[in-house]
Design an enzyme around this catalytic site. Structure first.
Site, PDB file in Angstrom:
ATOM      1  N   HIS A 172      28.238  53.897  30.109  1.00 39.07           N
ATOM      2  CA  HIS A 172      29.193  53.426  29.078  1.00 39.07           C
ATOM      3  C   HIS A 172      30.633  53.792  29.445  1.00 39.07           C
ATOM      4  O   HIS A 172      31.486  53.903  28.571  1.00 39.07           O
ATOM      5  CB  HIS A 172      28.874  54.022  27.698  1.00 39.07           C
ATOM      6  CG  HIS A 172      27.428  53.971  27.323  1.00 39.07           C
ATOM      7  ND1 HIS A 172      26.890  52.953  26.564  1.00 39.07           N
ATOM      8  CD2 HIS A 172      26.388  54.801  27.627  1.00 39.07           C
ATOM      9  CE1 HIS A 172      25.592  53.164  26.402  1.00 39.07           C
ATOM     10  NE2 HIS A 172      25.254  54.273  27.051  1.00 39.07           N
ATOM     11  N   SER A 293      55.835  45.972  42.371  1.00 41.55           N
ATOM     12  CA  SER A 293      56.340  45.184  41.261  1.00 41.55           C
ATOM     13  C   SER A 293      57.813  44.901  41.516  1.00 41.55           C
ATOM     14  O   SER A 293      58.521  45.743  42.059  1.00 41.55           O
ATOM     15  CB  SER A 293      56.172  45.966  39.955  1.00 41.55           C
ATOM     16  OG  SER A 293      57.117  45.514  38.998  1.00 41.55           O
ATOM     17  N   LYS A 299      55.520  51.086  41.008  1.00 46.08           N
ATOM     18  CA  LYS A 299      54.197  50.466  40.944  1.00 46.08           C
ATOM     19  C   LYS A 299      53.559  50.210  42.299  1.00 46.08           C
ATOM     20  O   LYS A 299      54.212  49.879  43.276  1.00 46.08           O
ATOM     21  CB  LYS A 299      54.292  49.118  40.209  1.00 46.08           C
ATOM     22  CG  LYS A 299      54.661  49.279  38.757  1.00 46.08           C
ATOM     23  CD  LYS A 299      53.467  49.549  37.899  1.00 46.08           C
ATOM     24  CE  LYS A 299      52.825  48.232  37.550  1.00 46.08           C
ATOM     25  NZ  LYS A 299      51.789  48.374  36.556  1.00 46.08           N
ATOM     26  N   GLU A 306      41.846  43.245  41.976  1.00 46.03           N
ATOM     27  CA  GLU A 306      41.844  42.400  40.776  1.00 46.03           C
ATOM     28  C   GLU A 306      41.393  40.983  41.107  1.00 46.03           C
ATOM     29  O   GLU A 306      40.625  40.363  40.375  1.00 46.03           O
ATOM     30  CB  GLU A 306      43.239  42.362  40.154  1.00 46.03           C
ATOM     31  CG  GLU A 306      43.685  43.701  39.599  1.00 46.03           C
ATOM     32  CD  GLU A 306      45.162  43.682  39.265  1.00 46.03           C
ATOM     33  OE1 GLU A 306      45.511  43.263  38.162  1.00 46.03           O
ATOM     34  OE2 GLU A 306      45.972  44.078  40.127  1.00 46.03           O
TER      35      GLU A 306
END
Ligand code: ARG
Length: 474
Positions: A172, A293, A299, A306
């Site tokens: 979980h 970024s 970043k 992704e």
């Protein structure tokens, strides 16, 4: 056709009928018909398979006395010329030629004349496309097997590096029990091994040659289907001509195996996204697989991970699309089936790119060993070890041990500490039988070392599995 009709023909409506099948037609197709009908825009990817199939077919026709050896030789040479033209980028693919089969044949006929027109004896585009596409999908199975093997090796290397690094295992996405890094890496080796065997299975099943089924019913010419099957590397010819031209199971199996494999990639991709975040810091991804970024200078985004998490969408989409195309199609070939190729091409490209990207990321990622260990020691991860101790040492029934442990977890939570930081007196206030040696089982090392059951997370078990896999992948 009257002179009047001719003057009415517009510029974009071809006036001449198709040279390959236009015998009974007065005019050519509407331009829009051509656009919806033609597959040349995408099936040109099958050129090498189409030419290989034609070469095998022509050689067989000559061996069977159906075609003269002279014509067969002209065809063989002509096909090689076509092949080199395509490979040199000098071949003009034209929409009027509809598909790769007619494009190759008509160019062949331009080059060798009369003999080229004899190539299509005892053959149809229906068995031709079936054999071309099978050859292409078969090669993609091999590419998938290679790509998966490379990724398995990358995971195995990580497992070997950190067979005993301790990290939290989750259920979980909540801390469950301490596990080893090597164990987690090997979980993916197992998944990928199943993926690989699915492609191997599919390849074995698809390796029958449909060439010679002709349009659907076979042919009256004395062809030798065993010879063409052998020449093209198939195990045998397909047994039923109707099935041969209407079957696309091989493509569906490839897509299904690809979907399951891409699902596995997406799961590790998600773990990488989580693990590389500032909140987790379990791994450091290399600059090669991340982006910055344009506004936030700090970043380092895990874009490749992704995208890999998302790519299953395309592959699964292609799978659903082809099932939907094939569903309810009466035997045998229907033009619906031309919709098979773009889906499979896109899914195969996506899978191969995904496997390569994942292999790069896994090879380059760096585990943050200290962070993994610290995370493993928090969140009451050894509560099960405590309950097991109560069962083993005090003879408590497991349910009761579970309850006692739960009470101690509640106590630690209230105190704001982890289980090993409770005092013996505090523990004894919950169960008087608890002894000092309980603290031996509350450490994460002890926890993972104790899980020596077959397939368990202990470094001993993990090293045994690593040795097995190193053997298998050598
Ligand atoms: N371009 C077609 C396809 O991809 C080839 C087979 C066409 N056969 C036919 N009878 N129209 O399926």
């Amino acid at each position: 056709m009257s002179a009047d009709d001719k003057t009415q023909a517009t510029a974009d409506v071809p006036t001449s009928a198709n040279a390959m099948w236009g015998g009974r037609f007065q005019t050519g197709p509407d331009a829009i018909m051509q656009a919806i009908n033609a597959s040349i825009g995408f099936d040109q990817r099958l050129y090498a398979q189409d030419i290989a199939g034609s070469r095998a077919h022509a050689a067989m026709l000559a061996a069977q006395g159906i075609l003269s050896h002279k014509d067969a030789e002209a065809i063989r040479e002509g096909l090689l010329t076509v092949l080199s033209e395509i490979e040199a980028g000098k071949f003009a693919f034209r929409v009027e030629q509809e598909d790769i089969h007619m494009a190759v044949e008509s160019r062949l006929t331009e080059i060798v004349g009369e003999a080229g027109k004899r190539l299509h004896t005892a053959r149809s585009r229906n068995d031709q496309v079936a054999v071309d596409f099978r050859l292409w999908v078969r090669a993609q199975c091999d590419a998938a097997i290679d790509g998966i093997t490379a990724l398995m090796r990358a995971f195995l290397k990580q497992a070997d590096l950190g067979a005993d690094w301790i990290m939290p295992g989750f259920t979980h996405l909540q801390t469950a029990q301490p596990v080893t890094w090597g164990h987690h890496m090997l979980a993916y080796v197992e998944m990928l091994a199943r993926d690989r065997s699915r492609f191997e299975d599919a390849r074995r099943r698809m390796n029958e040659c449909p060439l010679g089924a002709a349009a659907l019913a076979g042919t009256s010419f004395p062809i030798d289907r065993h010879a063409t099957a052998k020449a093209l590397g198939f195990d045998r010819p397909t047994a039923n001509s109707l099935d041969s031209v209407s079957d696309r199971d091989f493509a569906l199996e490839f897509l299904s195996a690809s979907s399951i494999c891409a699902m596995h990639l997406s799961r590790f991709a998600e773990e990488l996204v989580i693990w590389s975040s500032a909140q987790f810091r379990f791994v450091r991804l290399s600059d090669k697989w991340t982006t910055g970024s344009s506004i936030m200078p700090q970043k380092k985004n895990p874009d490749a991970a992704e995208l890999l998490r998302a790519k299953l969408g395309r592959i699964m989409g292609a799978t659903v699309a082809l099932f939907t195309v094939m569903k309810g199609l009466a035997l045998t070939y229907s033009k619906d089936m031309q919709e098979d190729k773009e889906q499979v091409f896109d899914a195969a490209d996506t899978l191969m790119l995904g496997l390569a990207a994942m292999t790069g990321m896994v090879s380059d990622m760096e585990a943050q060993v200290a962070n993994l260990r610290a995370a493993a020691a928090s969140g009451f991860s050894t509560a099960t070890d405590l309950a097991d101790w109560l069962v083993r040492e005090l003879g408590l029934p497991f349910r009761e041990a579970h309850h006692v442990t739960g009470t101690l977890v509640g106590m630690a939570e209230k105190k704001g500490c982890d289980l090993p930081e409770l005092t013996l007196a505090e523990m004894q206030s919950v169960h008087s039988g608890i002894r000092q040696d309980v603290f031996d089982v509350l450490g994460v090392e002890n926890s993972v070392n104790s899980r020596r059951s077959y397939g368990g997370t202990s470094p001993v078990q993990v090293r045994a599995q690593i040795a097995l896999w190193q053997d298998r992948l050598a």
